[in-house]
Design a protein around this motif. Structure first.
Motif, short mmCIF file in Angstrom:
data_model
loop_
_atom_site.label_atom_id
_atom_site.label_comp_id
_atom_site.label_asym_id
_atom_site.label_seq_id
_atom_site.Cartn_x
_atom_site.Cartn_y
_atom_site.Cartn_z
N LEU A 1 -4.22 -1.66 -8.04
CA LEU A 1 -5.45 -0.90 -7.82
C LEU A 1 -5.03 0.55 -7.65
O LEU A 1 -4.37 0.92 -6.68
CB LEU A 1 -6.18 -1.40 -6.58
N LEU A 2 -5.40 1.37 -8.61
CA LEU A 2 -4.94 2.75 -8.72
C LEU A 2 -6.08 3.72 -8.43
O LEU A 2 -7.07 3.75 -9.16
CB LEU A 2 -4.39 2.98 -10.13
N VAL A 3 -5.94 4.50 -7.36
CA VAL A 3 -6.88 5.58 -7.07
C VAL A 3 -6.30 6.85 -7.66
O VAL A 3 -5.15 7.21 -7.39
CB VAL A 3 -7.10 5.73 -5.55
N GLU A 4 -7.08 7.54 -8.48
CA GLU A 4 -6.52 8.64 -9.25
C GLU A 4 -7.62 9.64 -9.62
O GLU A 4 -8.76 9.27 -9.83
CB GLU A 4 -5.86 8.09 -10.52
N GLN A 5 -7.23 10.92 -9.69
CA GLN A 5 -8.16 11.96 -10.15
C GLN A 5 -7.91 12.36 -11.59
O GLN A 5 -8.81 12.86 -12.26
CB GLN A 5 -8.05 13.20 -9.24
N HIS A 6 -6.67 12.16 -12.08
CA HIS A 6 -6.36 12.54 -13.46
C HIS A 6 -6.88 11.46 -14.40
O HIS A 6 -6.33 10.36 -14.49
CB HIS A 6 -4.86 12.72 -13.62
N VAL A 7 -7.93 11.79 -15.12
CA VAL A 7 -8.62 10.80 -15.96
C VAL A 7 -7.70 10.25 -17.04
O VAL A 7 -7.65 9.03 -17.27
CB VAL A 7 -9.88 11.43 -16.59
N GLY A 8 -6.97 11.13 -17.74
CA GLY A 8 -6.12 10.68 -18.82
C GLY A 8 -5.08 9.68 -18.36
O GLY A 8 -4.89 8.63 -18.97
N TYR B 1 0.84 -1.20 0.00
CA TYR B 1 0.00 0.00 0.00
C TYR B 1 0.88 1.24 0.00
O TYR B 1 1.76 1.39 0.85
CB TYR B 1 -0.88 -0.04 1.25
N VAL B 2 0.64 2.13 -0.98
CA VAL B 2 1.34 3.41 -1.04
C VAL B 2 0.30 4.51 -0.85
O VAL B 2 -0.44 4.85 -1.78
CB VAL B 2 2.07 3.60 -2.38
N PRO B 3 0.20 5.08 0.38
CA PRO B 3 -0.82 6.10 0.64
C PRO B 3 -0.47 7.43 0.00
O PRO B 3 0.61 7.60 -0.59
CB PRO B 3 -0.83 6.19 2.17
N GLN B 4 -1.37 8.38 0.13
CA GLN B 4 -1.13 9.73 -0.37
C GLN B 4 0.02 10.39 0.39
O GLN B 4 0.30 10.05 1.54
CB GLN B 4 -2.38 10.58 -0.21
N LEU C 1 -1.39 -1.29 -4.13
CA LEU C 1 -2.44 -0.29 -3.94
C LEU C 1 -1.81 1.09 -3.97
O LEU C 1 -0.97 1.41 -3.13
CB LEU C 1 -3.15 -0.51 -2.60
N LEU C 2 -2.22 1.93 -4.91
CA LEU C 2 -1.64 3.26 -5.08
C LEU C 2 -2.72 4.32 -4.89
O LEU C 2 -3.71 4.34 -5.62
CB LEU C 2 -1.03 3.40 -6.47
#
Length: 230
Positions: free
Chosen positions: A186-193, A80-83, A154-155
Motif C-alpha cells: 500500500l503506497l501513499v505517494e504524491q508523484h503521480v507518474g 510500516y515505513v513512515p515518512q 505500508l509505504l
C-alpha cells in the motif's frame, strides 16, 4: 490482502477519513494519491493500528484486525515505513539492520535479501545512518521493514525529498518486492507518474474521501490528474 470497509478515522473531535473503502490486492500494489491534508498518512496509521477507526472494518487476508494493536498486526505480517527516512542516526547501517534481524527466525537470510534489493547499502554498512543521504536513509528504512518478511508493506511517501536517480531505484524495488513472494504494497505517494507506474490500482483522496479510483498504469494518468486538479 488488505481491505478497508467504510472506515472513518479522526483526531479528537475532527474526522479525517469519511467512509473509506479500498482494497490492496494480494501480491500487488495499490497507490493512494492526493494533496497534502487529504488523509493519506492517516489511512496508513489506521492500517497499522496507530489510529483506531470510529466506524468501519479493516481486514488482513480476511481476518478482522480493526481492534488489534500495532504489534499484533506486525506479528500477522504487516510492516510500516513512515515518512521521513527514519533510522537510528547514531548507529551504523549494519547495526540498524541488525536491530530488526536479531532474534528473528531467518533474520540473517532476510538481511541478505534486503541488501540484494538495495545493493548501494552494502558499501555503507559501516557508516552511521545519520551520515547517509536522504535517499540512502530511505533505502535503509525500507530494507529494515523487508527484513520482517511482511505480507503487507505500508509505504508513506517513499520518494519525498529523494533525488530522481534513487526514486527510480525505489520504484524498481517496490515492483520487485510485489512480484517476488506475493508481498502486497500500500503506497501513499504524491508523484503521480511514480505511483501509477508501480501500482495496479489507485485511489485518489480529497478531504478524507475517495474521489476517484481505478486500475493503475499509464492509461490512468489523465483521470488521476483531473481528479487531483479539482
Amino acid at each position: 490482502m488488505l481491505q478497508f470497509d467504510n472506515v472513518h478515522v479522526g483526531y479528537g473531535r475532527s474526522v479525517v477519513l469519511h467512509g473509506i473503502s479500498a482494497d490492496v490486492p494480494a501480491g500487488g500494489v495499490a497507490a493512494v494519491l492526493g494533496h497534502n491534508g487529504a488523509g493519506k498518512s492517516t489511512l496508513l496509521r489506521a492500517a497499522i493500528g496507530l489510529l483506531k477507526p470510529r466506524q468501519g472494518t479493516i481486514r488482513l487476508d480476511g481476518e478482522d484486525i480493526t481492534g488489534l494493536a500495532p504489534h499484533q498486526r506486525v506479528a500477522r505480517g504487516m510492516a510500516y515505513v513512515p515518512q521521513g527516512q527514519q533510522s537510528f542516526p547514531h548507529l551504523t547501517t549494519a547495526e540498524n539492520l541488525q536491530l530488526v534481524a536479531d532474534g528473528r527466525p531467518g533474520g540473517k537470510e532476510a538481511t541478505a535479501e534486503a541488501l540484494d534489493l538495495f545493493p548501494a547499502l552494502t558499501g555503507l554498512l559501516g557508516r552511521r545512518a545519520g551520515l547517509l543521504s536522504g535517499g540512502q536513509r530511505q533505502q535503509l528504512a525500507i530494507a529494515r521493514a523487508l527484513i520482517t518478511r511482511p505480507r503487507v508493506l505500508l509505504l508513506d511517501e517513499p520518494t519525498e525529498g529523494i533525488q530522481p536517480t534513487v526514486v527510480a531505484e525505489i520504484e524498481q524495488t517496490i515492483l520487485a518486492v510485489a512480484g517476488r513472494g506475493g508481498v502486497s504494497v500500500l503506497l501513499v505517494e504524491q508523484h503521480v507518474g511514480f505511483a501509477l507506474a508501480a501500482a495496479g490500482r489507485y485511489y485518489v483522496l480529497e478531504a478524507g474521501r475517495v474521489t476517484s479510483s481505478g486500475q493503475g498504469g499509464e492509461d490512468a494518468r489523465t483521470a488521476v490528474r483531473q481528479a487531483l486538479s479539482v
